[in-house]
Design an enzyme around this catalytic site. Sequence first.
Site, mmCIF file in Angstrom:
data_model
loop_
_atom_site.group_PDB
_atom_site.id
_atom_site.type_symbol
_atom_site.label_atom_id
_atom_site.label_comp_id
_atom_site.label_asym_id
_atom_site.label_seq_id
_atom_site.Cartn_x
_atom_site.Cartn_y
_atom_site.Cartn_z
ATOM 1 N N LYS A 55 0.566 4.514 6.820
ATOM 2 C CA LYS A 55 -0.040 5.339 5.778
ATOM 3 C C LYS A 55 0.435 6.785 5.955
ATOM 4 O O LYS A 55 0.943 7.175 6.999
ATOM 5 C CB LYS A 55 -1.576 5.327 5.872
ATOM 6 C CG LYS A 55 -2.230 3.980 5.723
ATOM 7 C CD LYS A 55 -2.224 3.477 4.312
ATOM 8 C CE LYS A 55 -2.972 2.184 4.149
ATOM 9 N NZ LYS A 55 -2.247 0.996 4.567
ATOM 10 N N SER A 107 0.798 -1.230 0.000
ATOM 11 C CA SER A 107 0.000 0.000 0.000
ATOM 12 C C SER A 107 0.831 1.282 0.000
ATOM 13 O O SER A 107 0.313 2.348 -0.315
ATOM 14 C CB SER A 107 -0.965 0.027 1.185
ATOM 15 O OG SER A 107 -0.287 0.254 2.396
#
Length: 146
Positions: free
Chosen positions: A104, A67
């Site tokens: 993230k 990701s």
Amino acid sequence: MQLHKSNTLTLFAPKAHNNSGAHFFDTGISAGFPSPTEDVKEQRLSLDRELVKNKEATFFARVRGQSMIGAGLDDNDLLVIDRSLEPTHNKIAVCFLDGEFTVKRLKVNAEGVWLQPENPNYPIIKITSDNNFIIWGIVTNVIKKV
């Protein structure tokens, strides 16, 4: 020492070593044309001193997944995480979200907080009051195998 393992991250606490570090040649290595030979200065380099600014608040984690590939965080990379740093907009953070650790990019504005992946195949996560959410630490460095 392994602290926690999830599907996305494995967290480690740093272990202090009393050795004086690895050999370090402070001449610079050309990534373009070879440079003329200089006197080589050999000294010792400790990655702990280079990468760990706050020993009590620093942890390592191994990345699992894709990701964050756009930010240069690839599967199996080792992250250096400092829990003493202030989480701010655009920083890459390790977060605890609904029972799982994730890494993230933080997006923060007047409308709220989002966790932004750096891969278009993954969704942006809007943090709401329904989430169990903690910003666990800020990523300061990444260690890669080549």
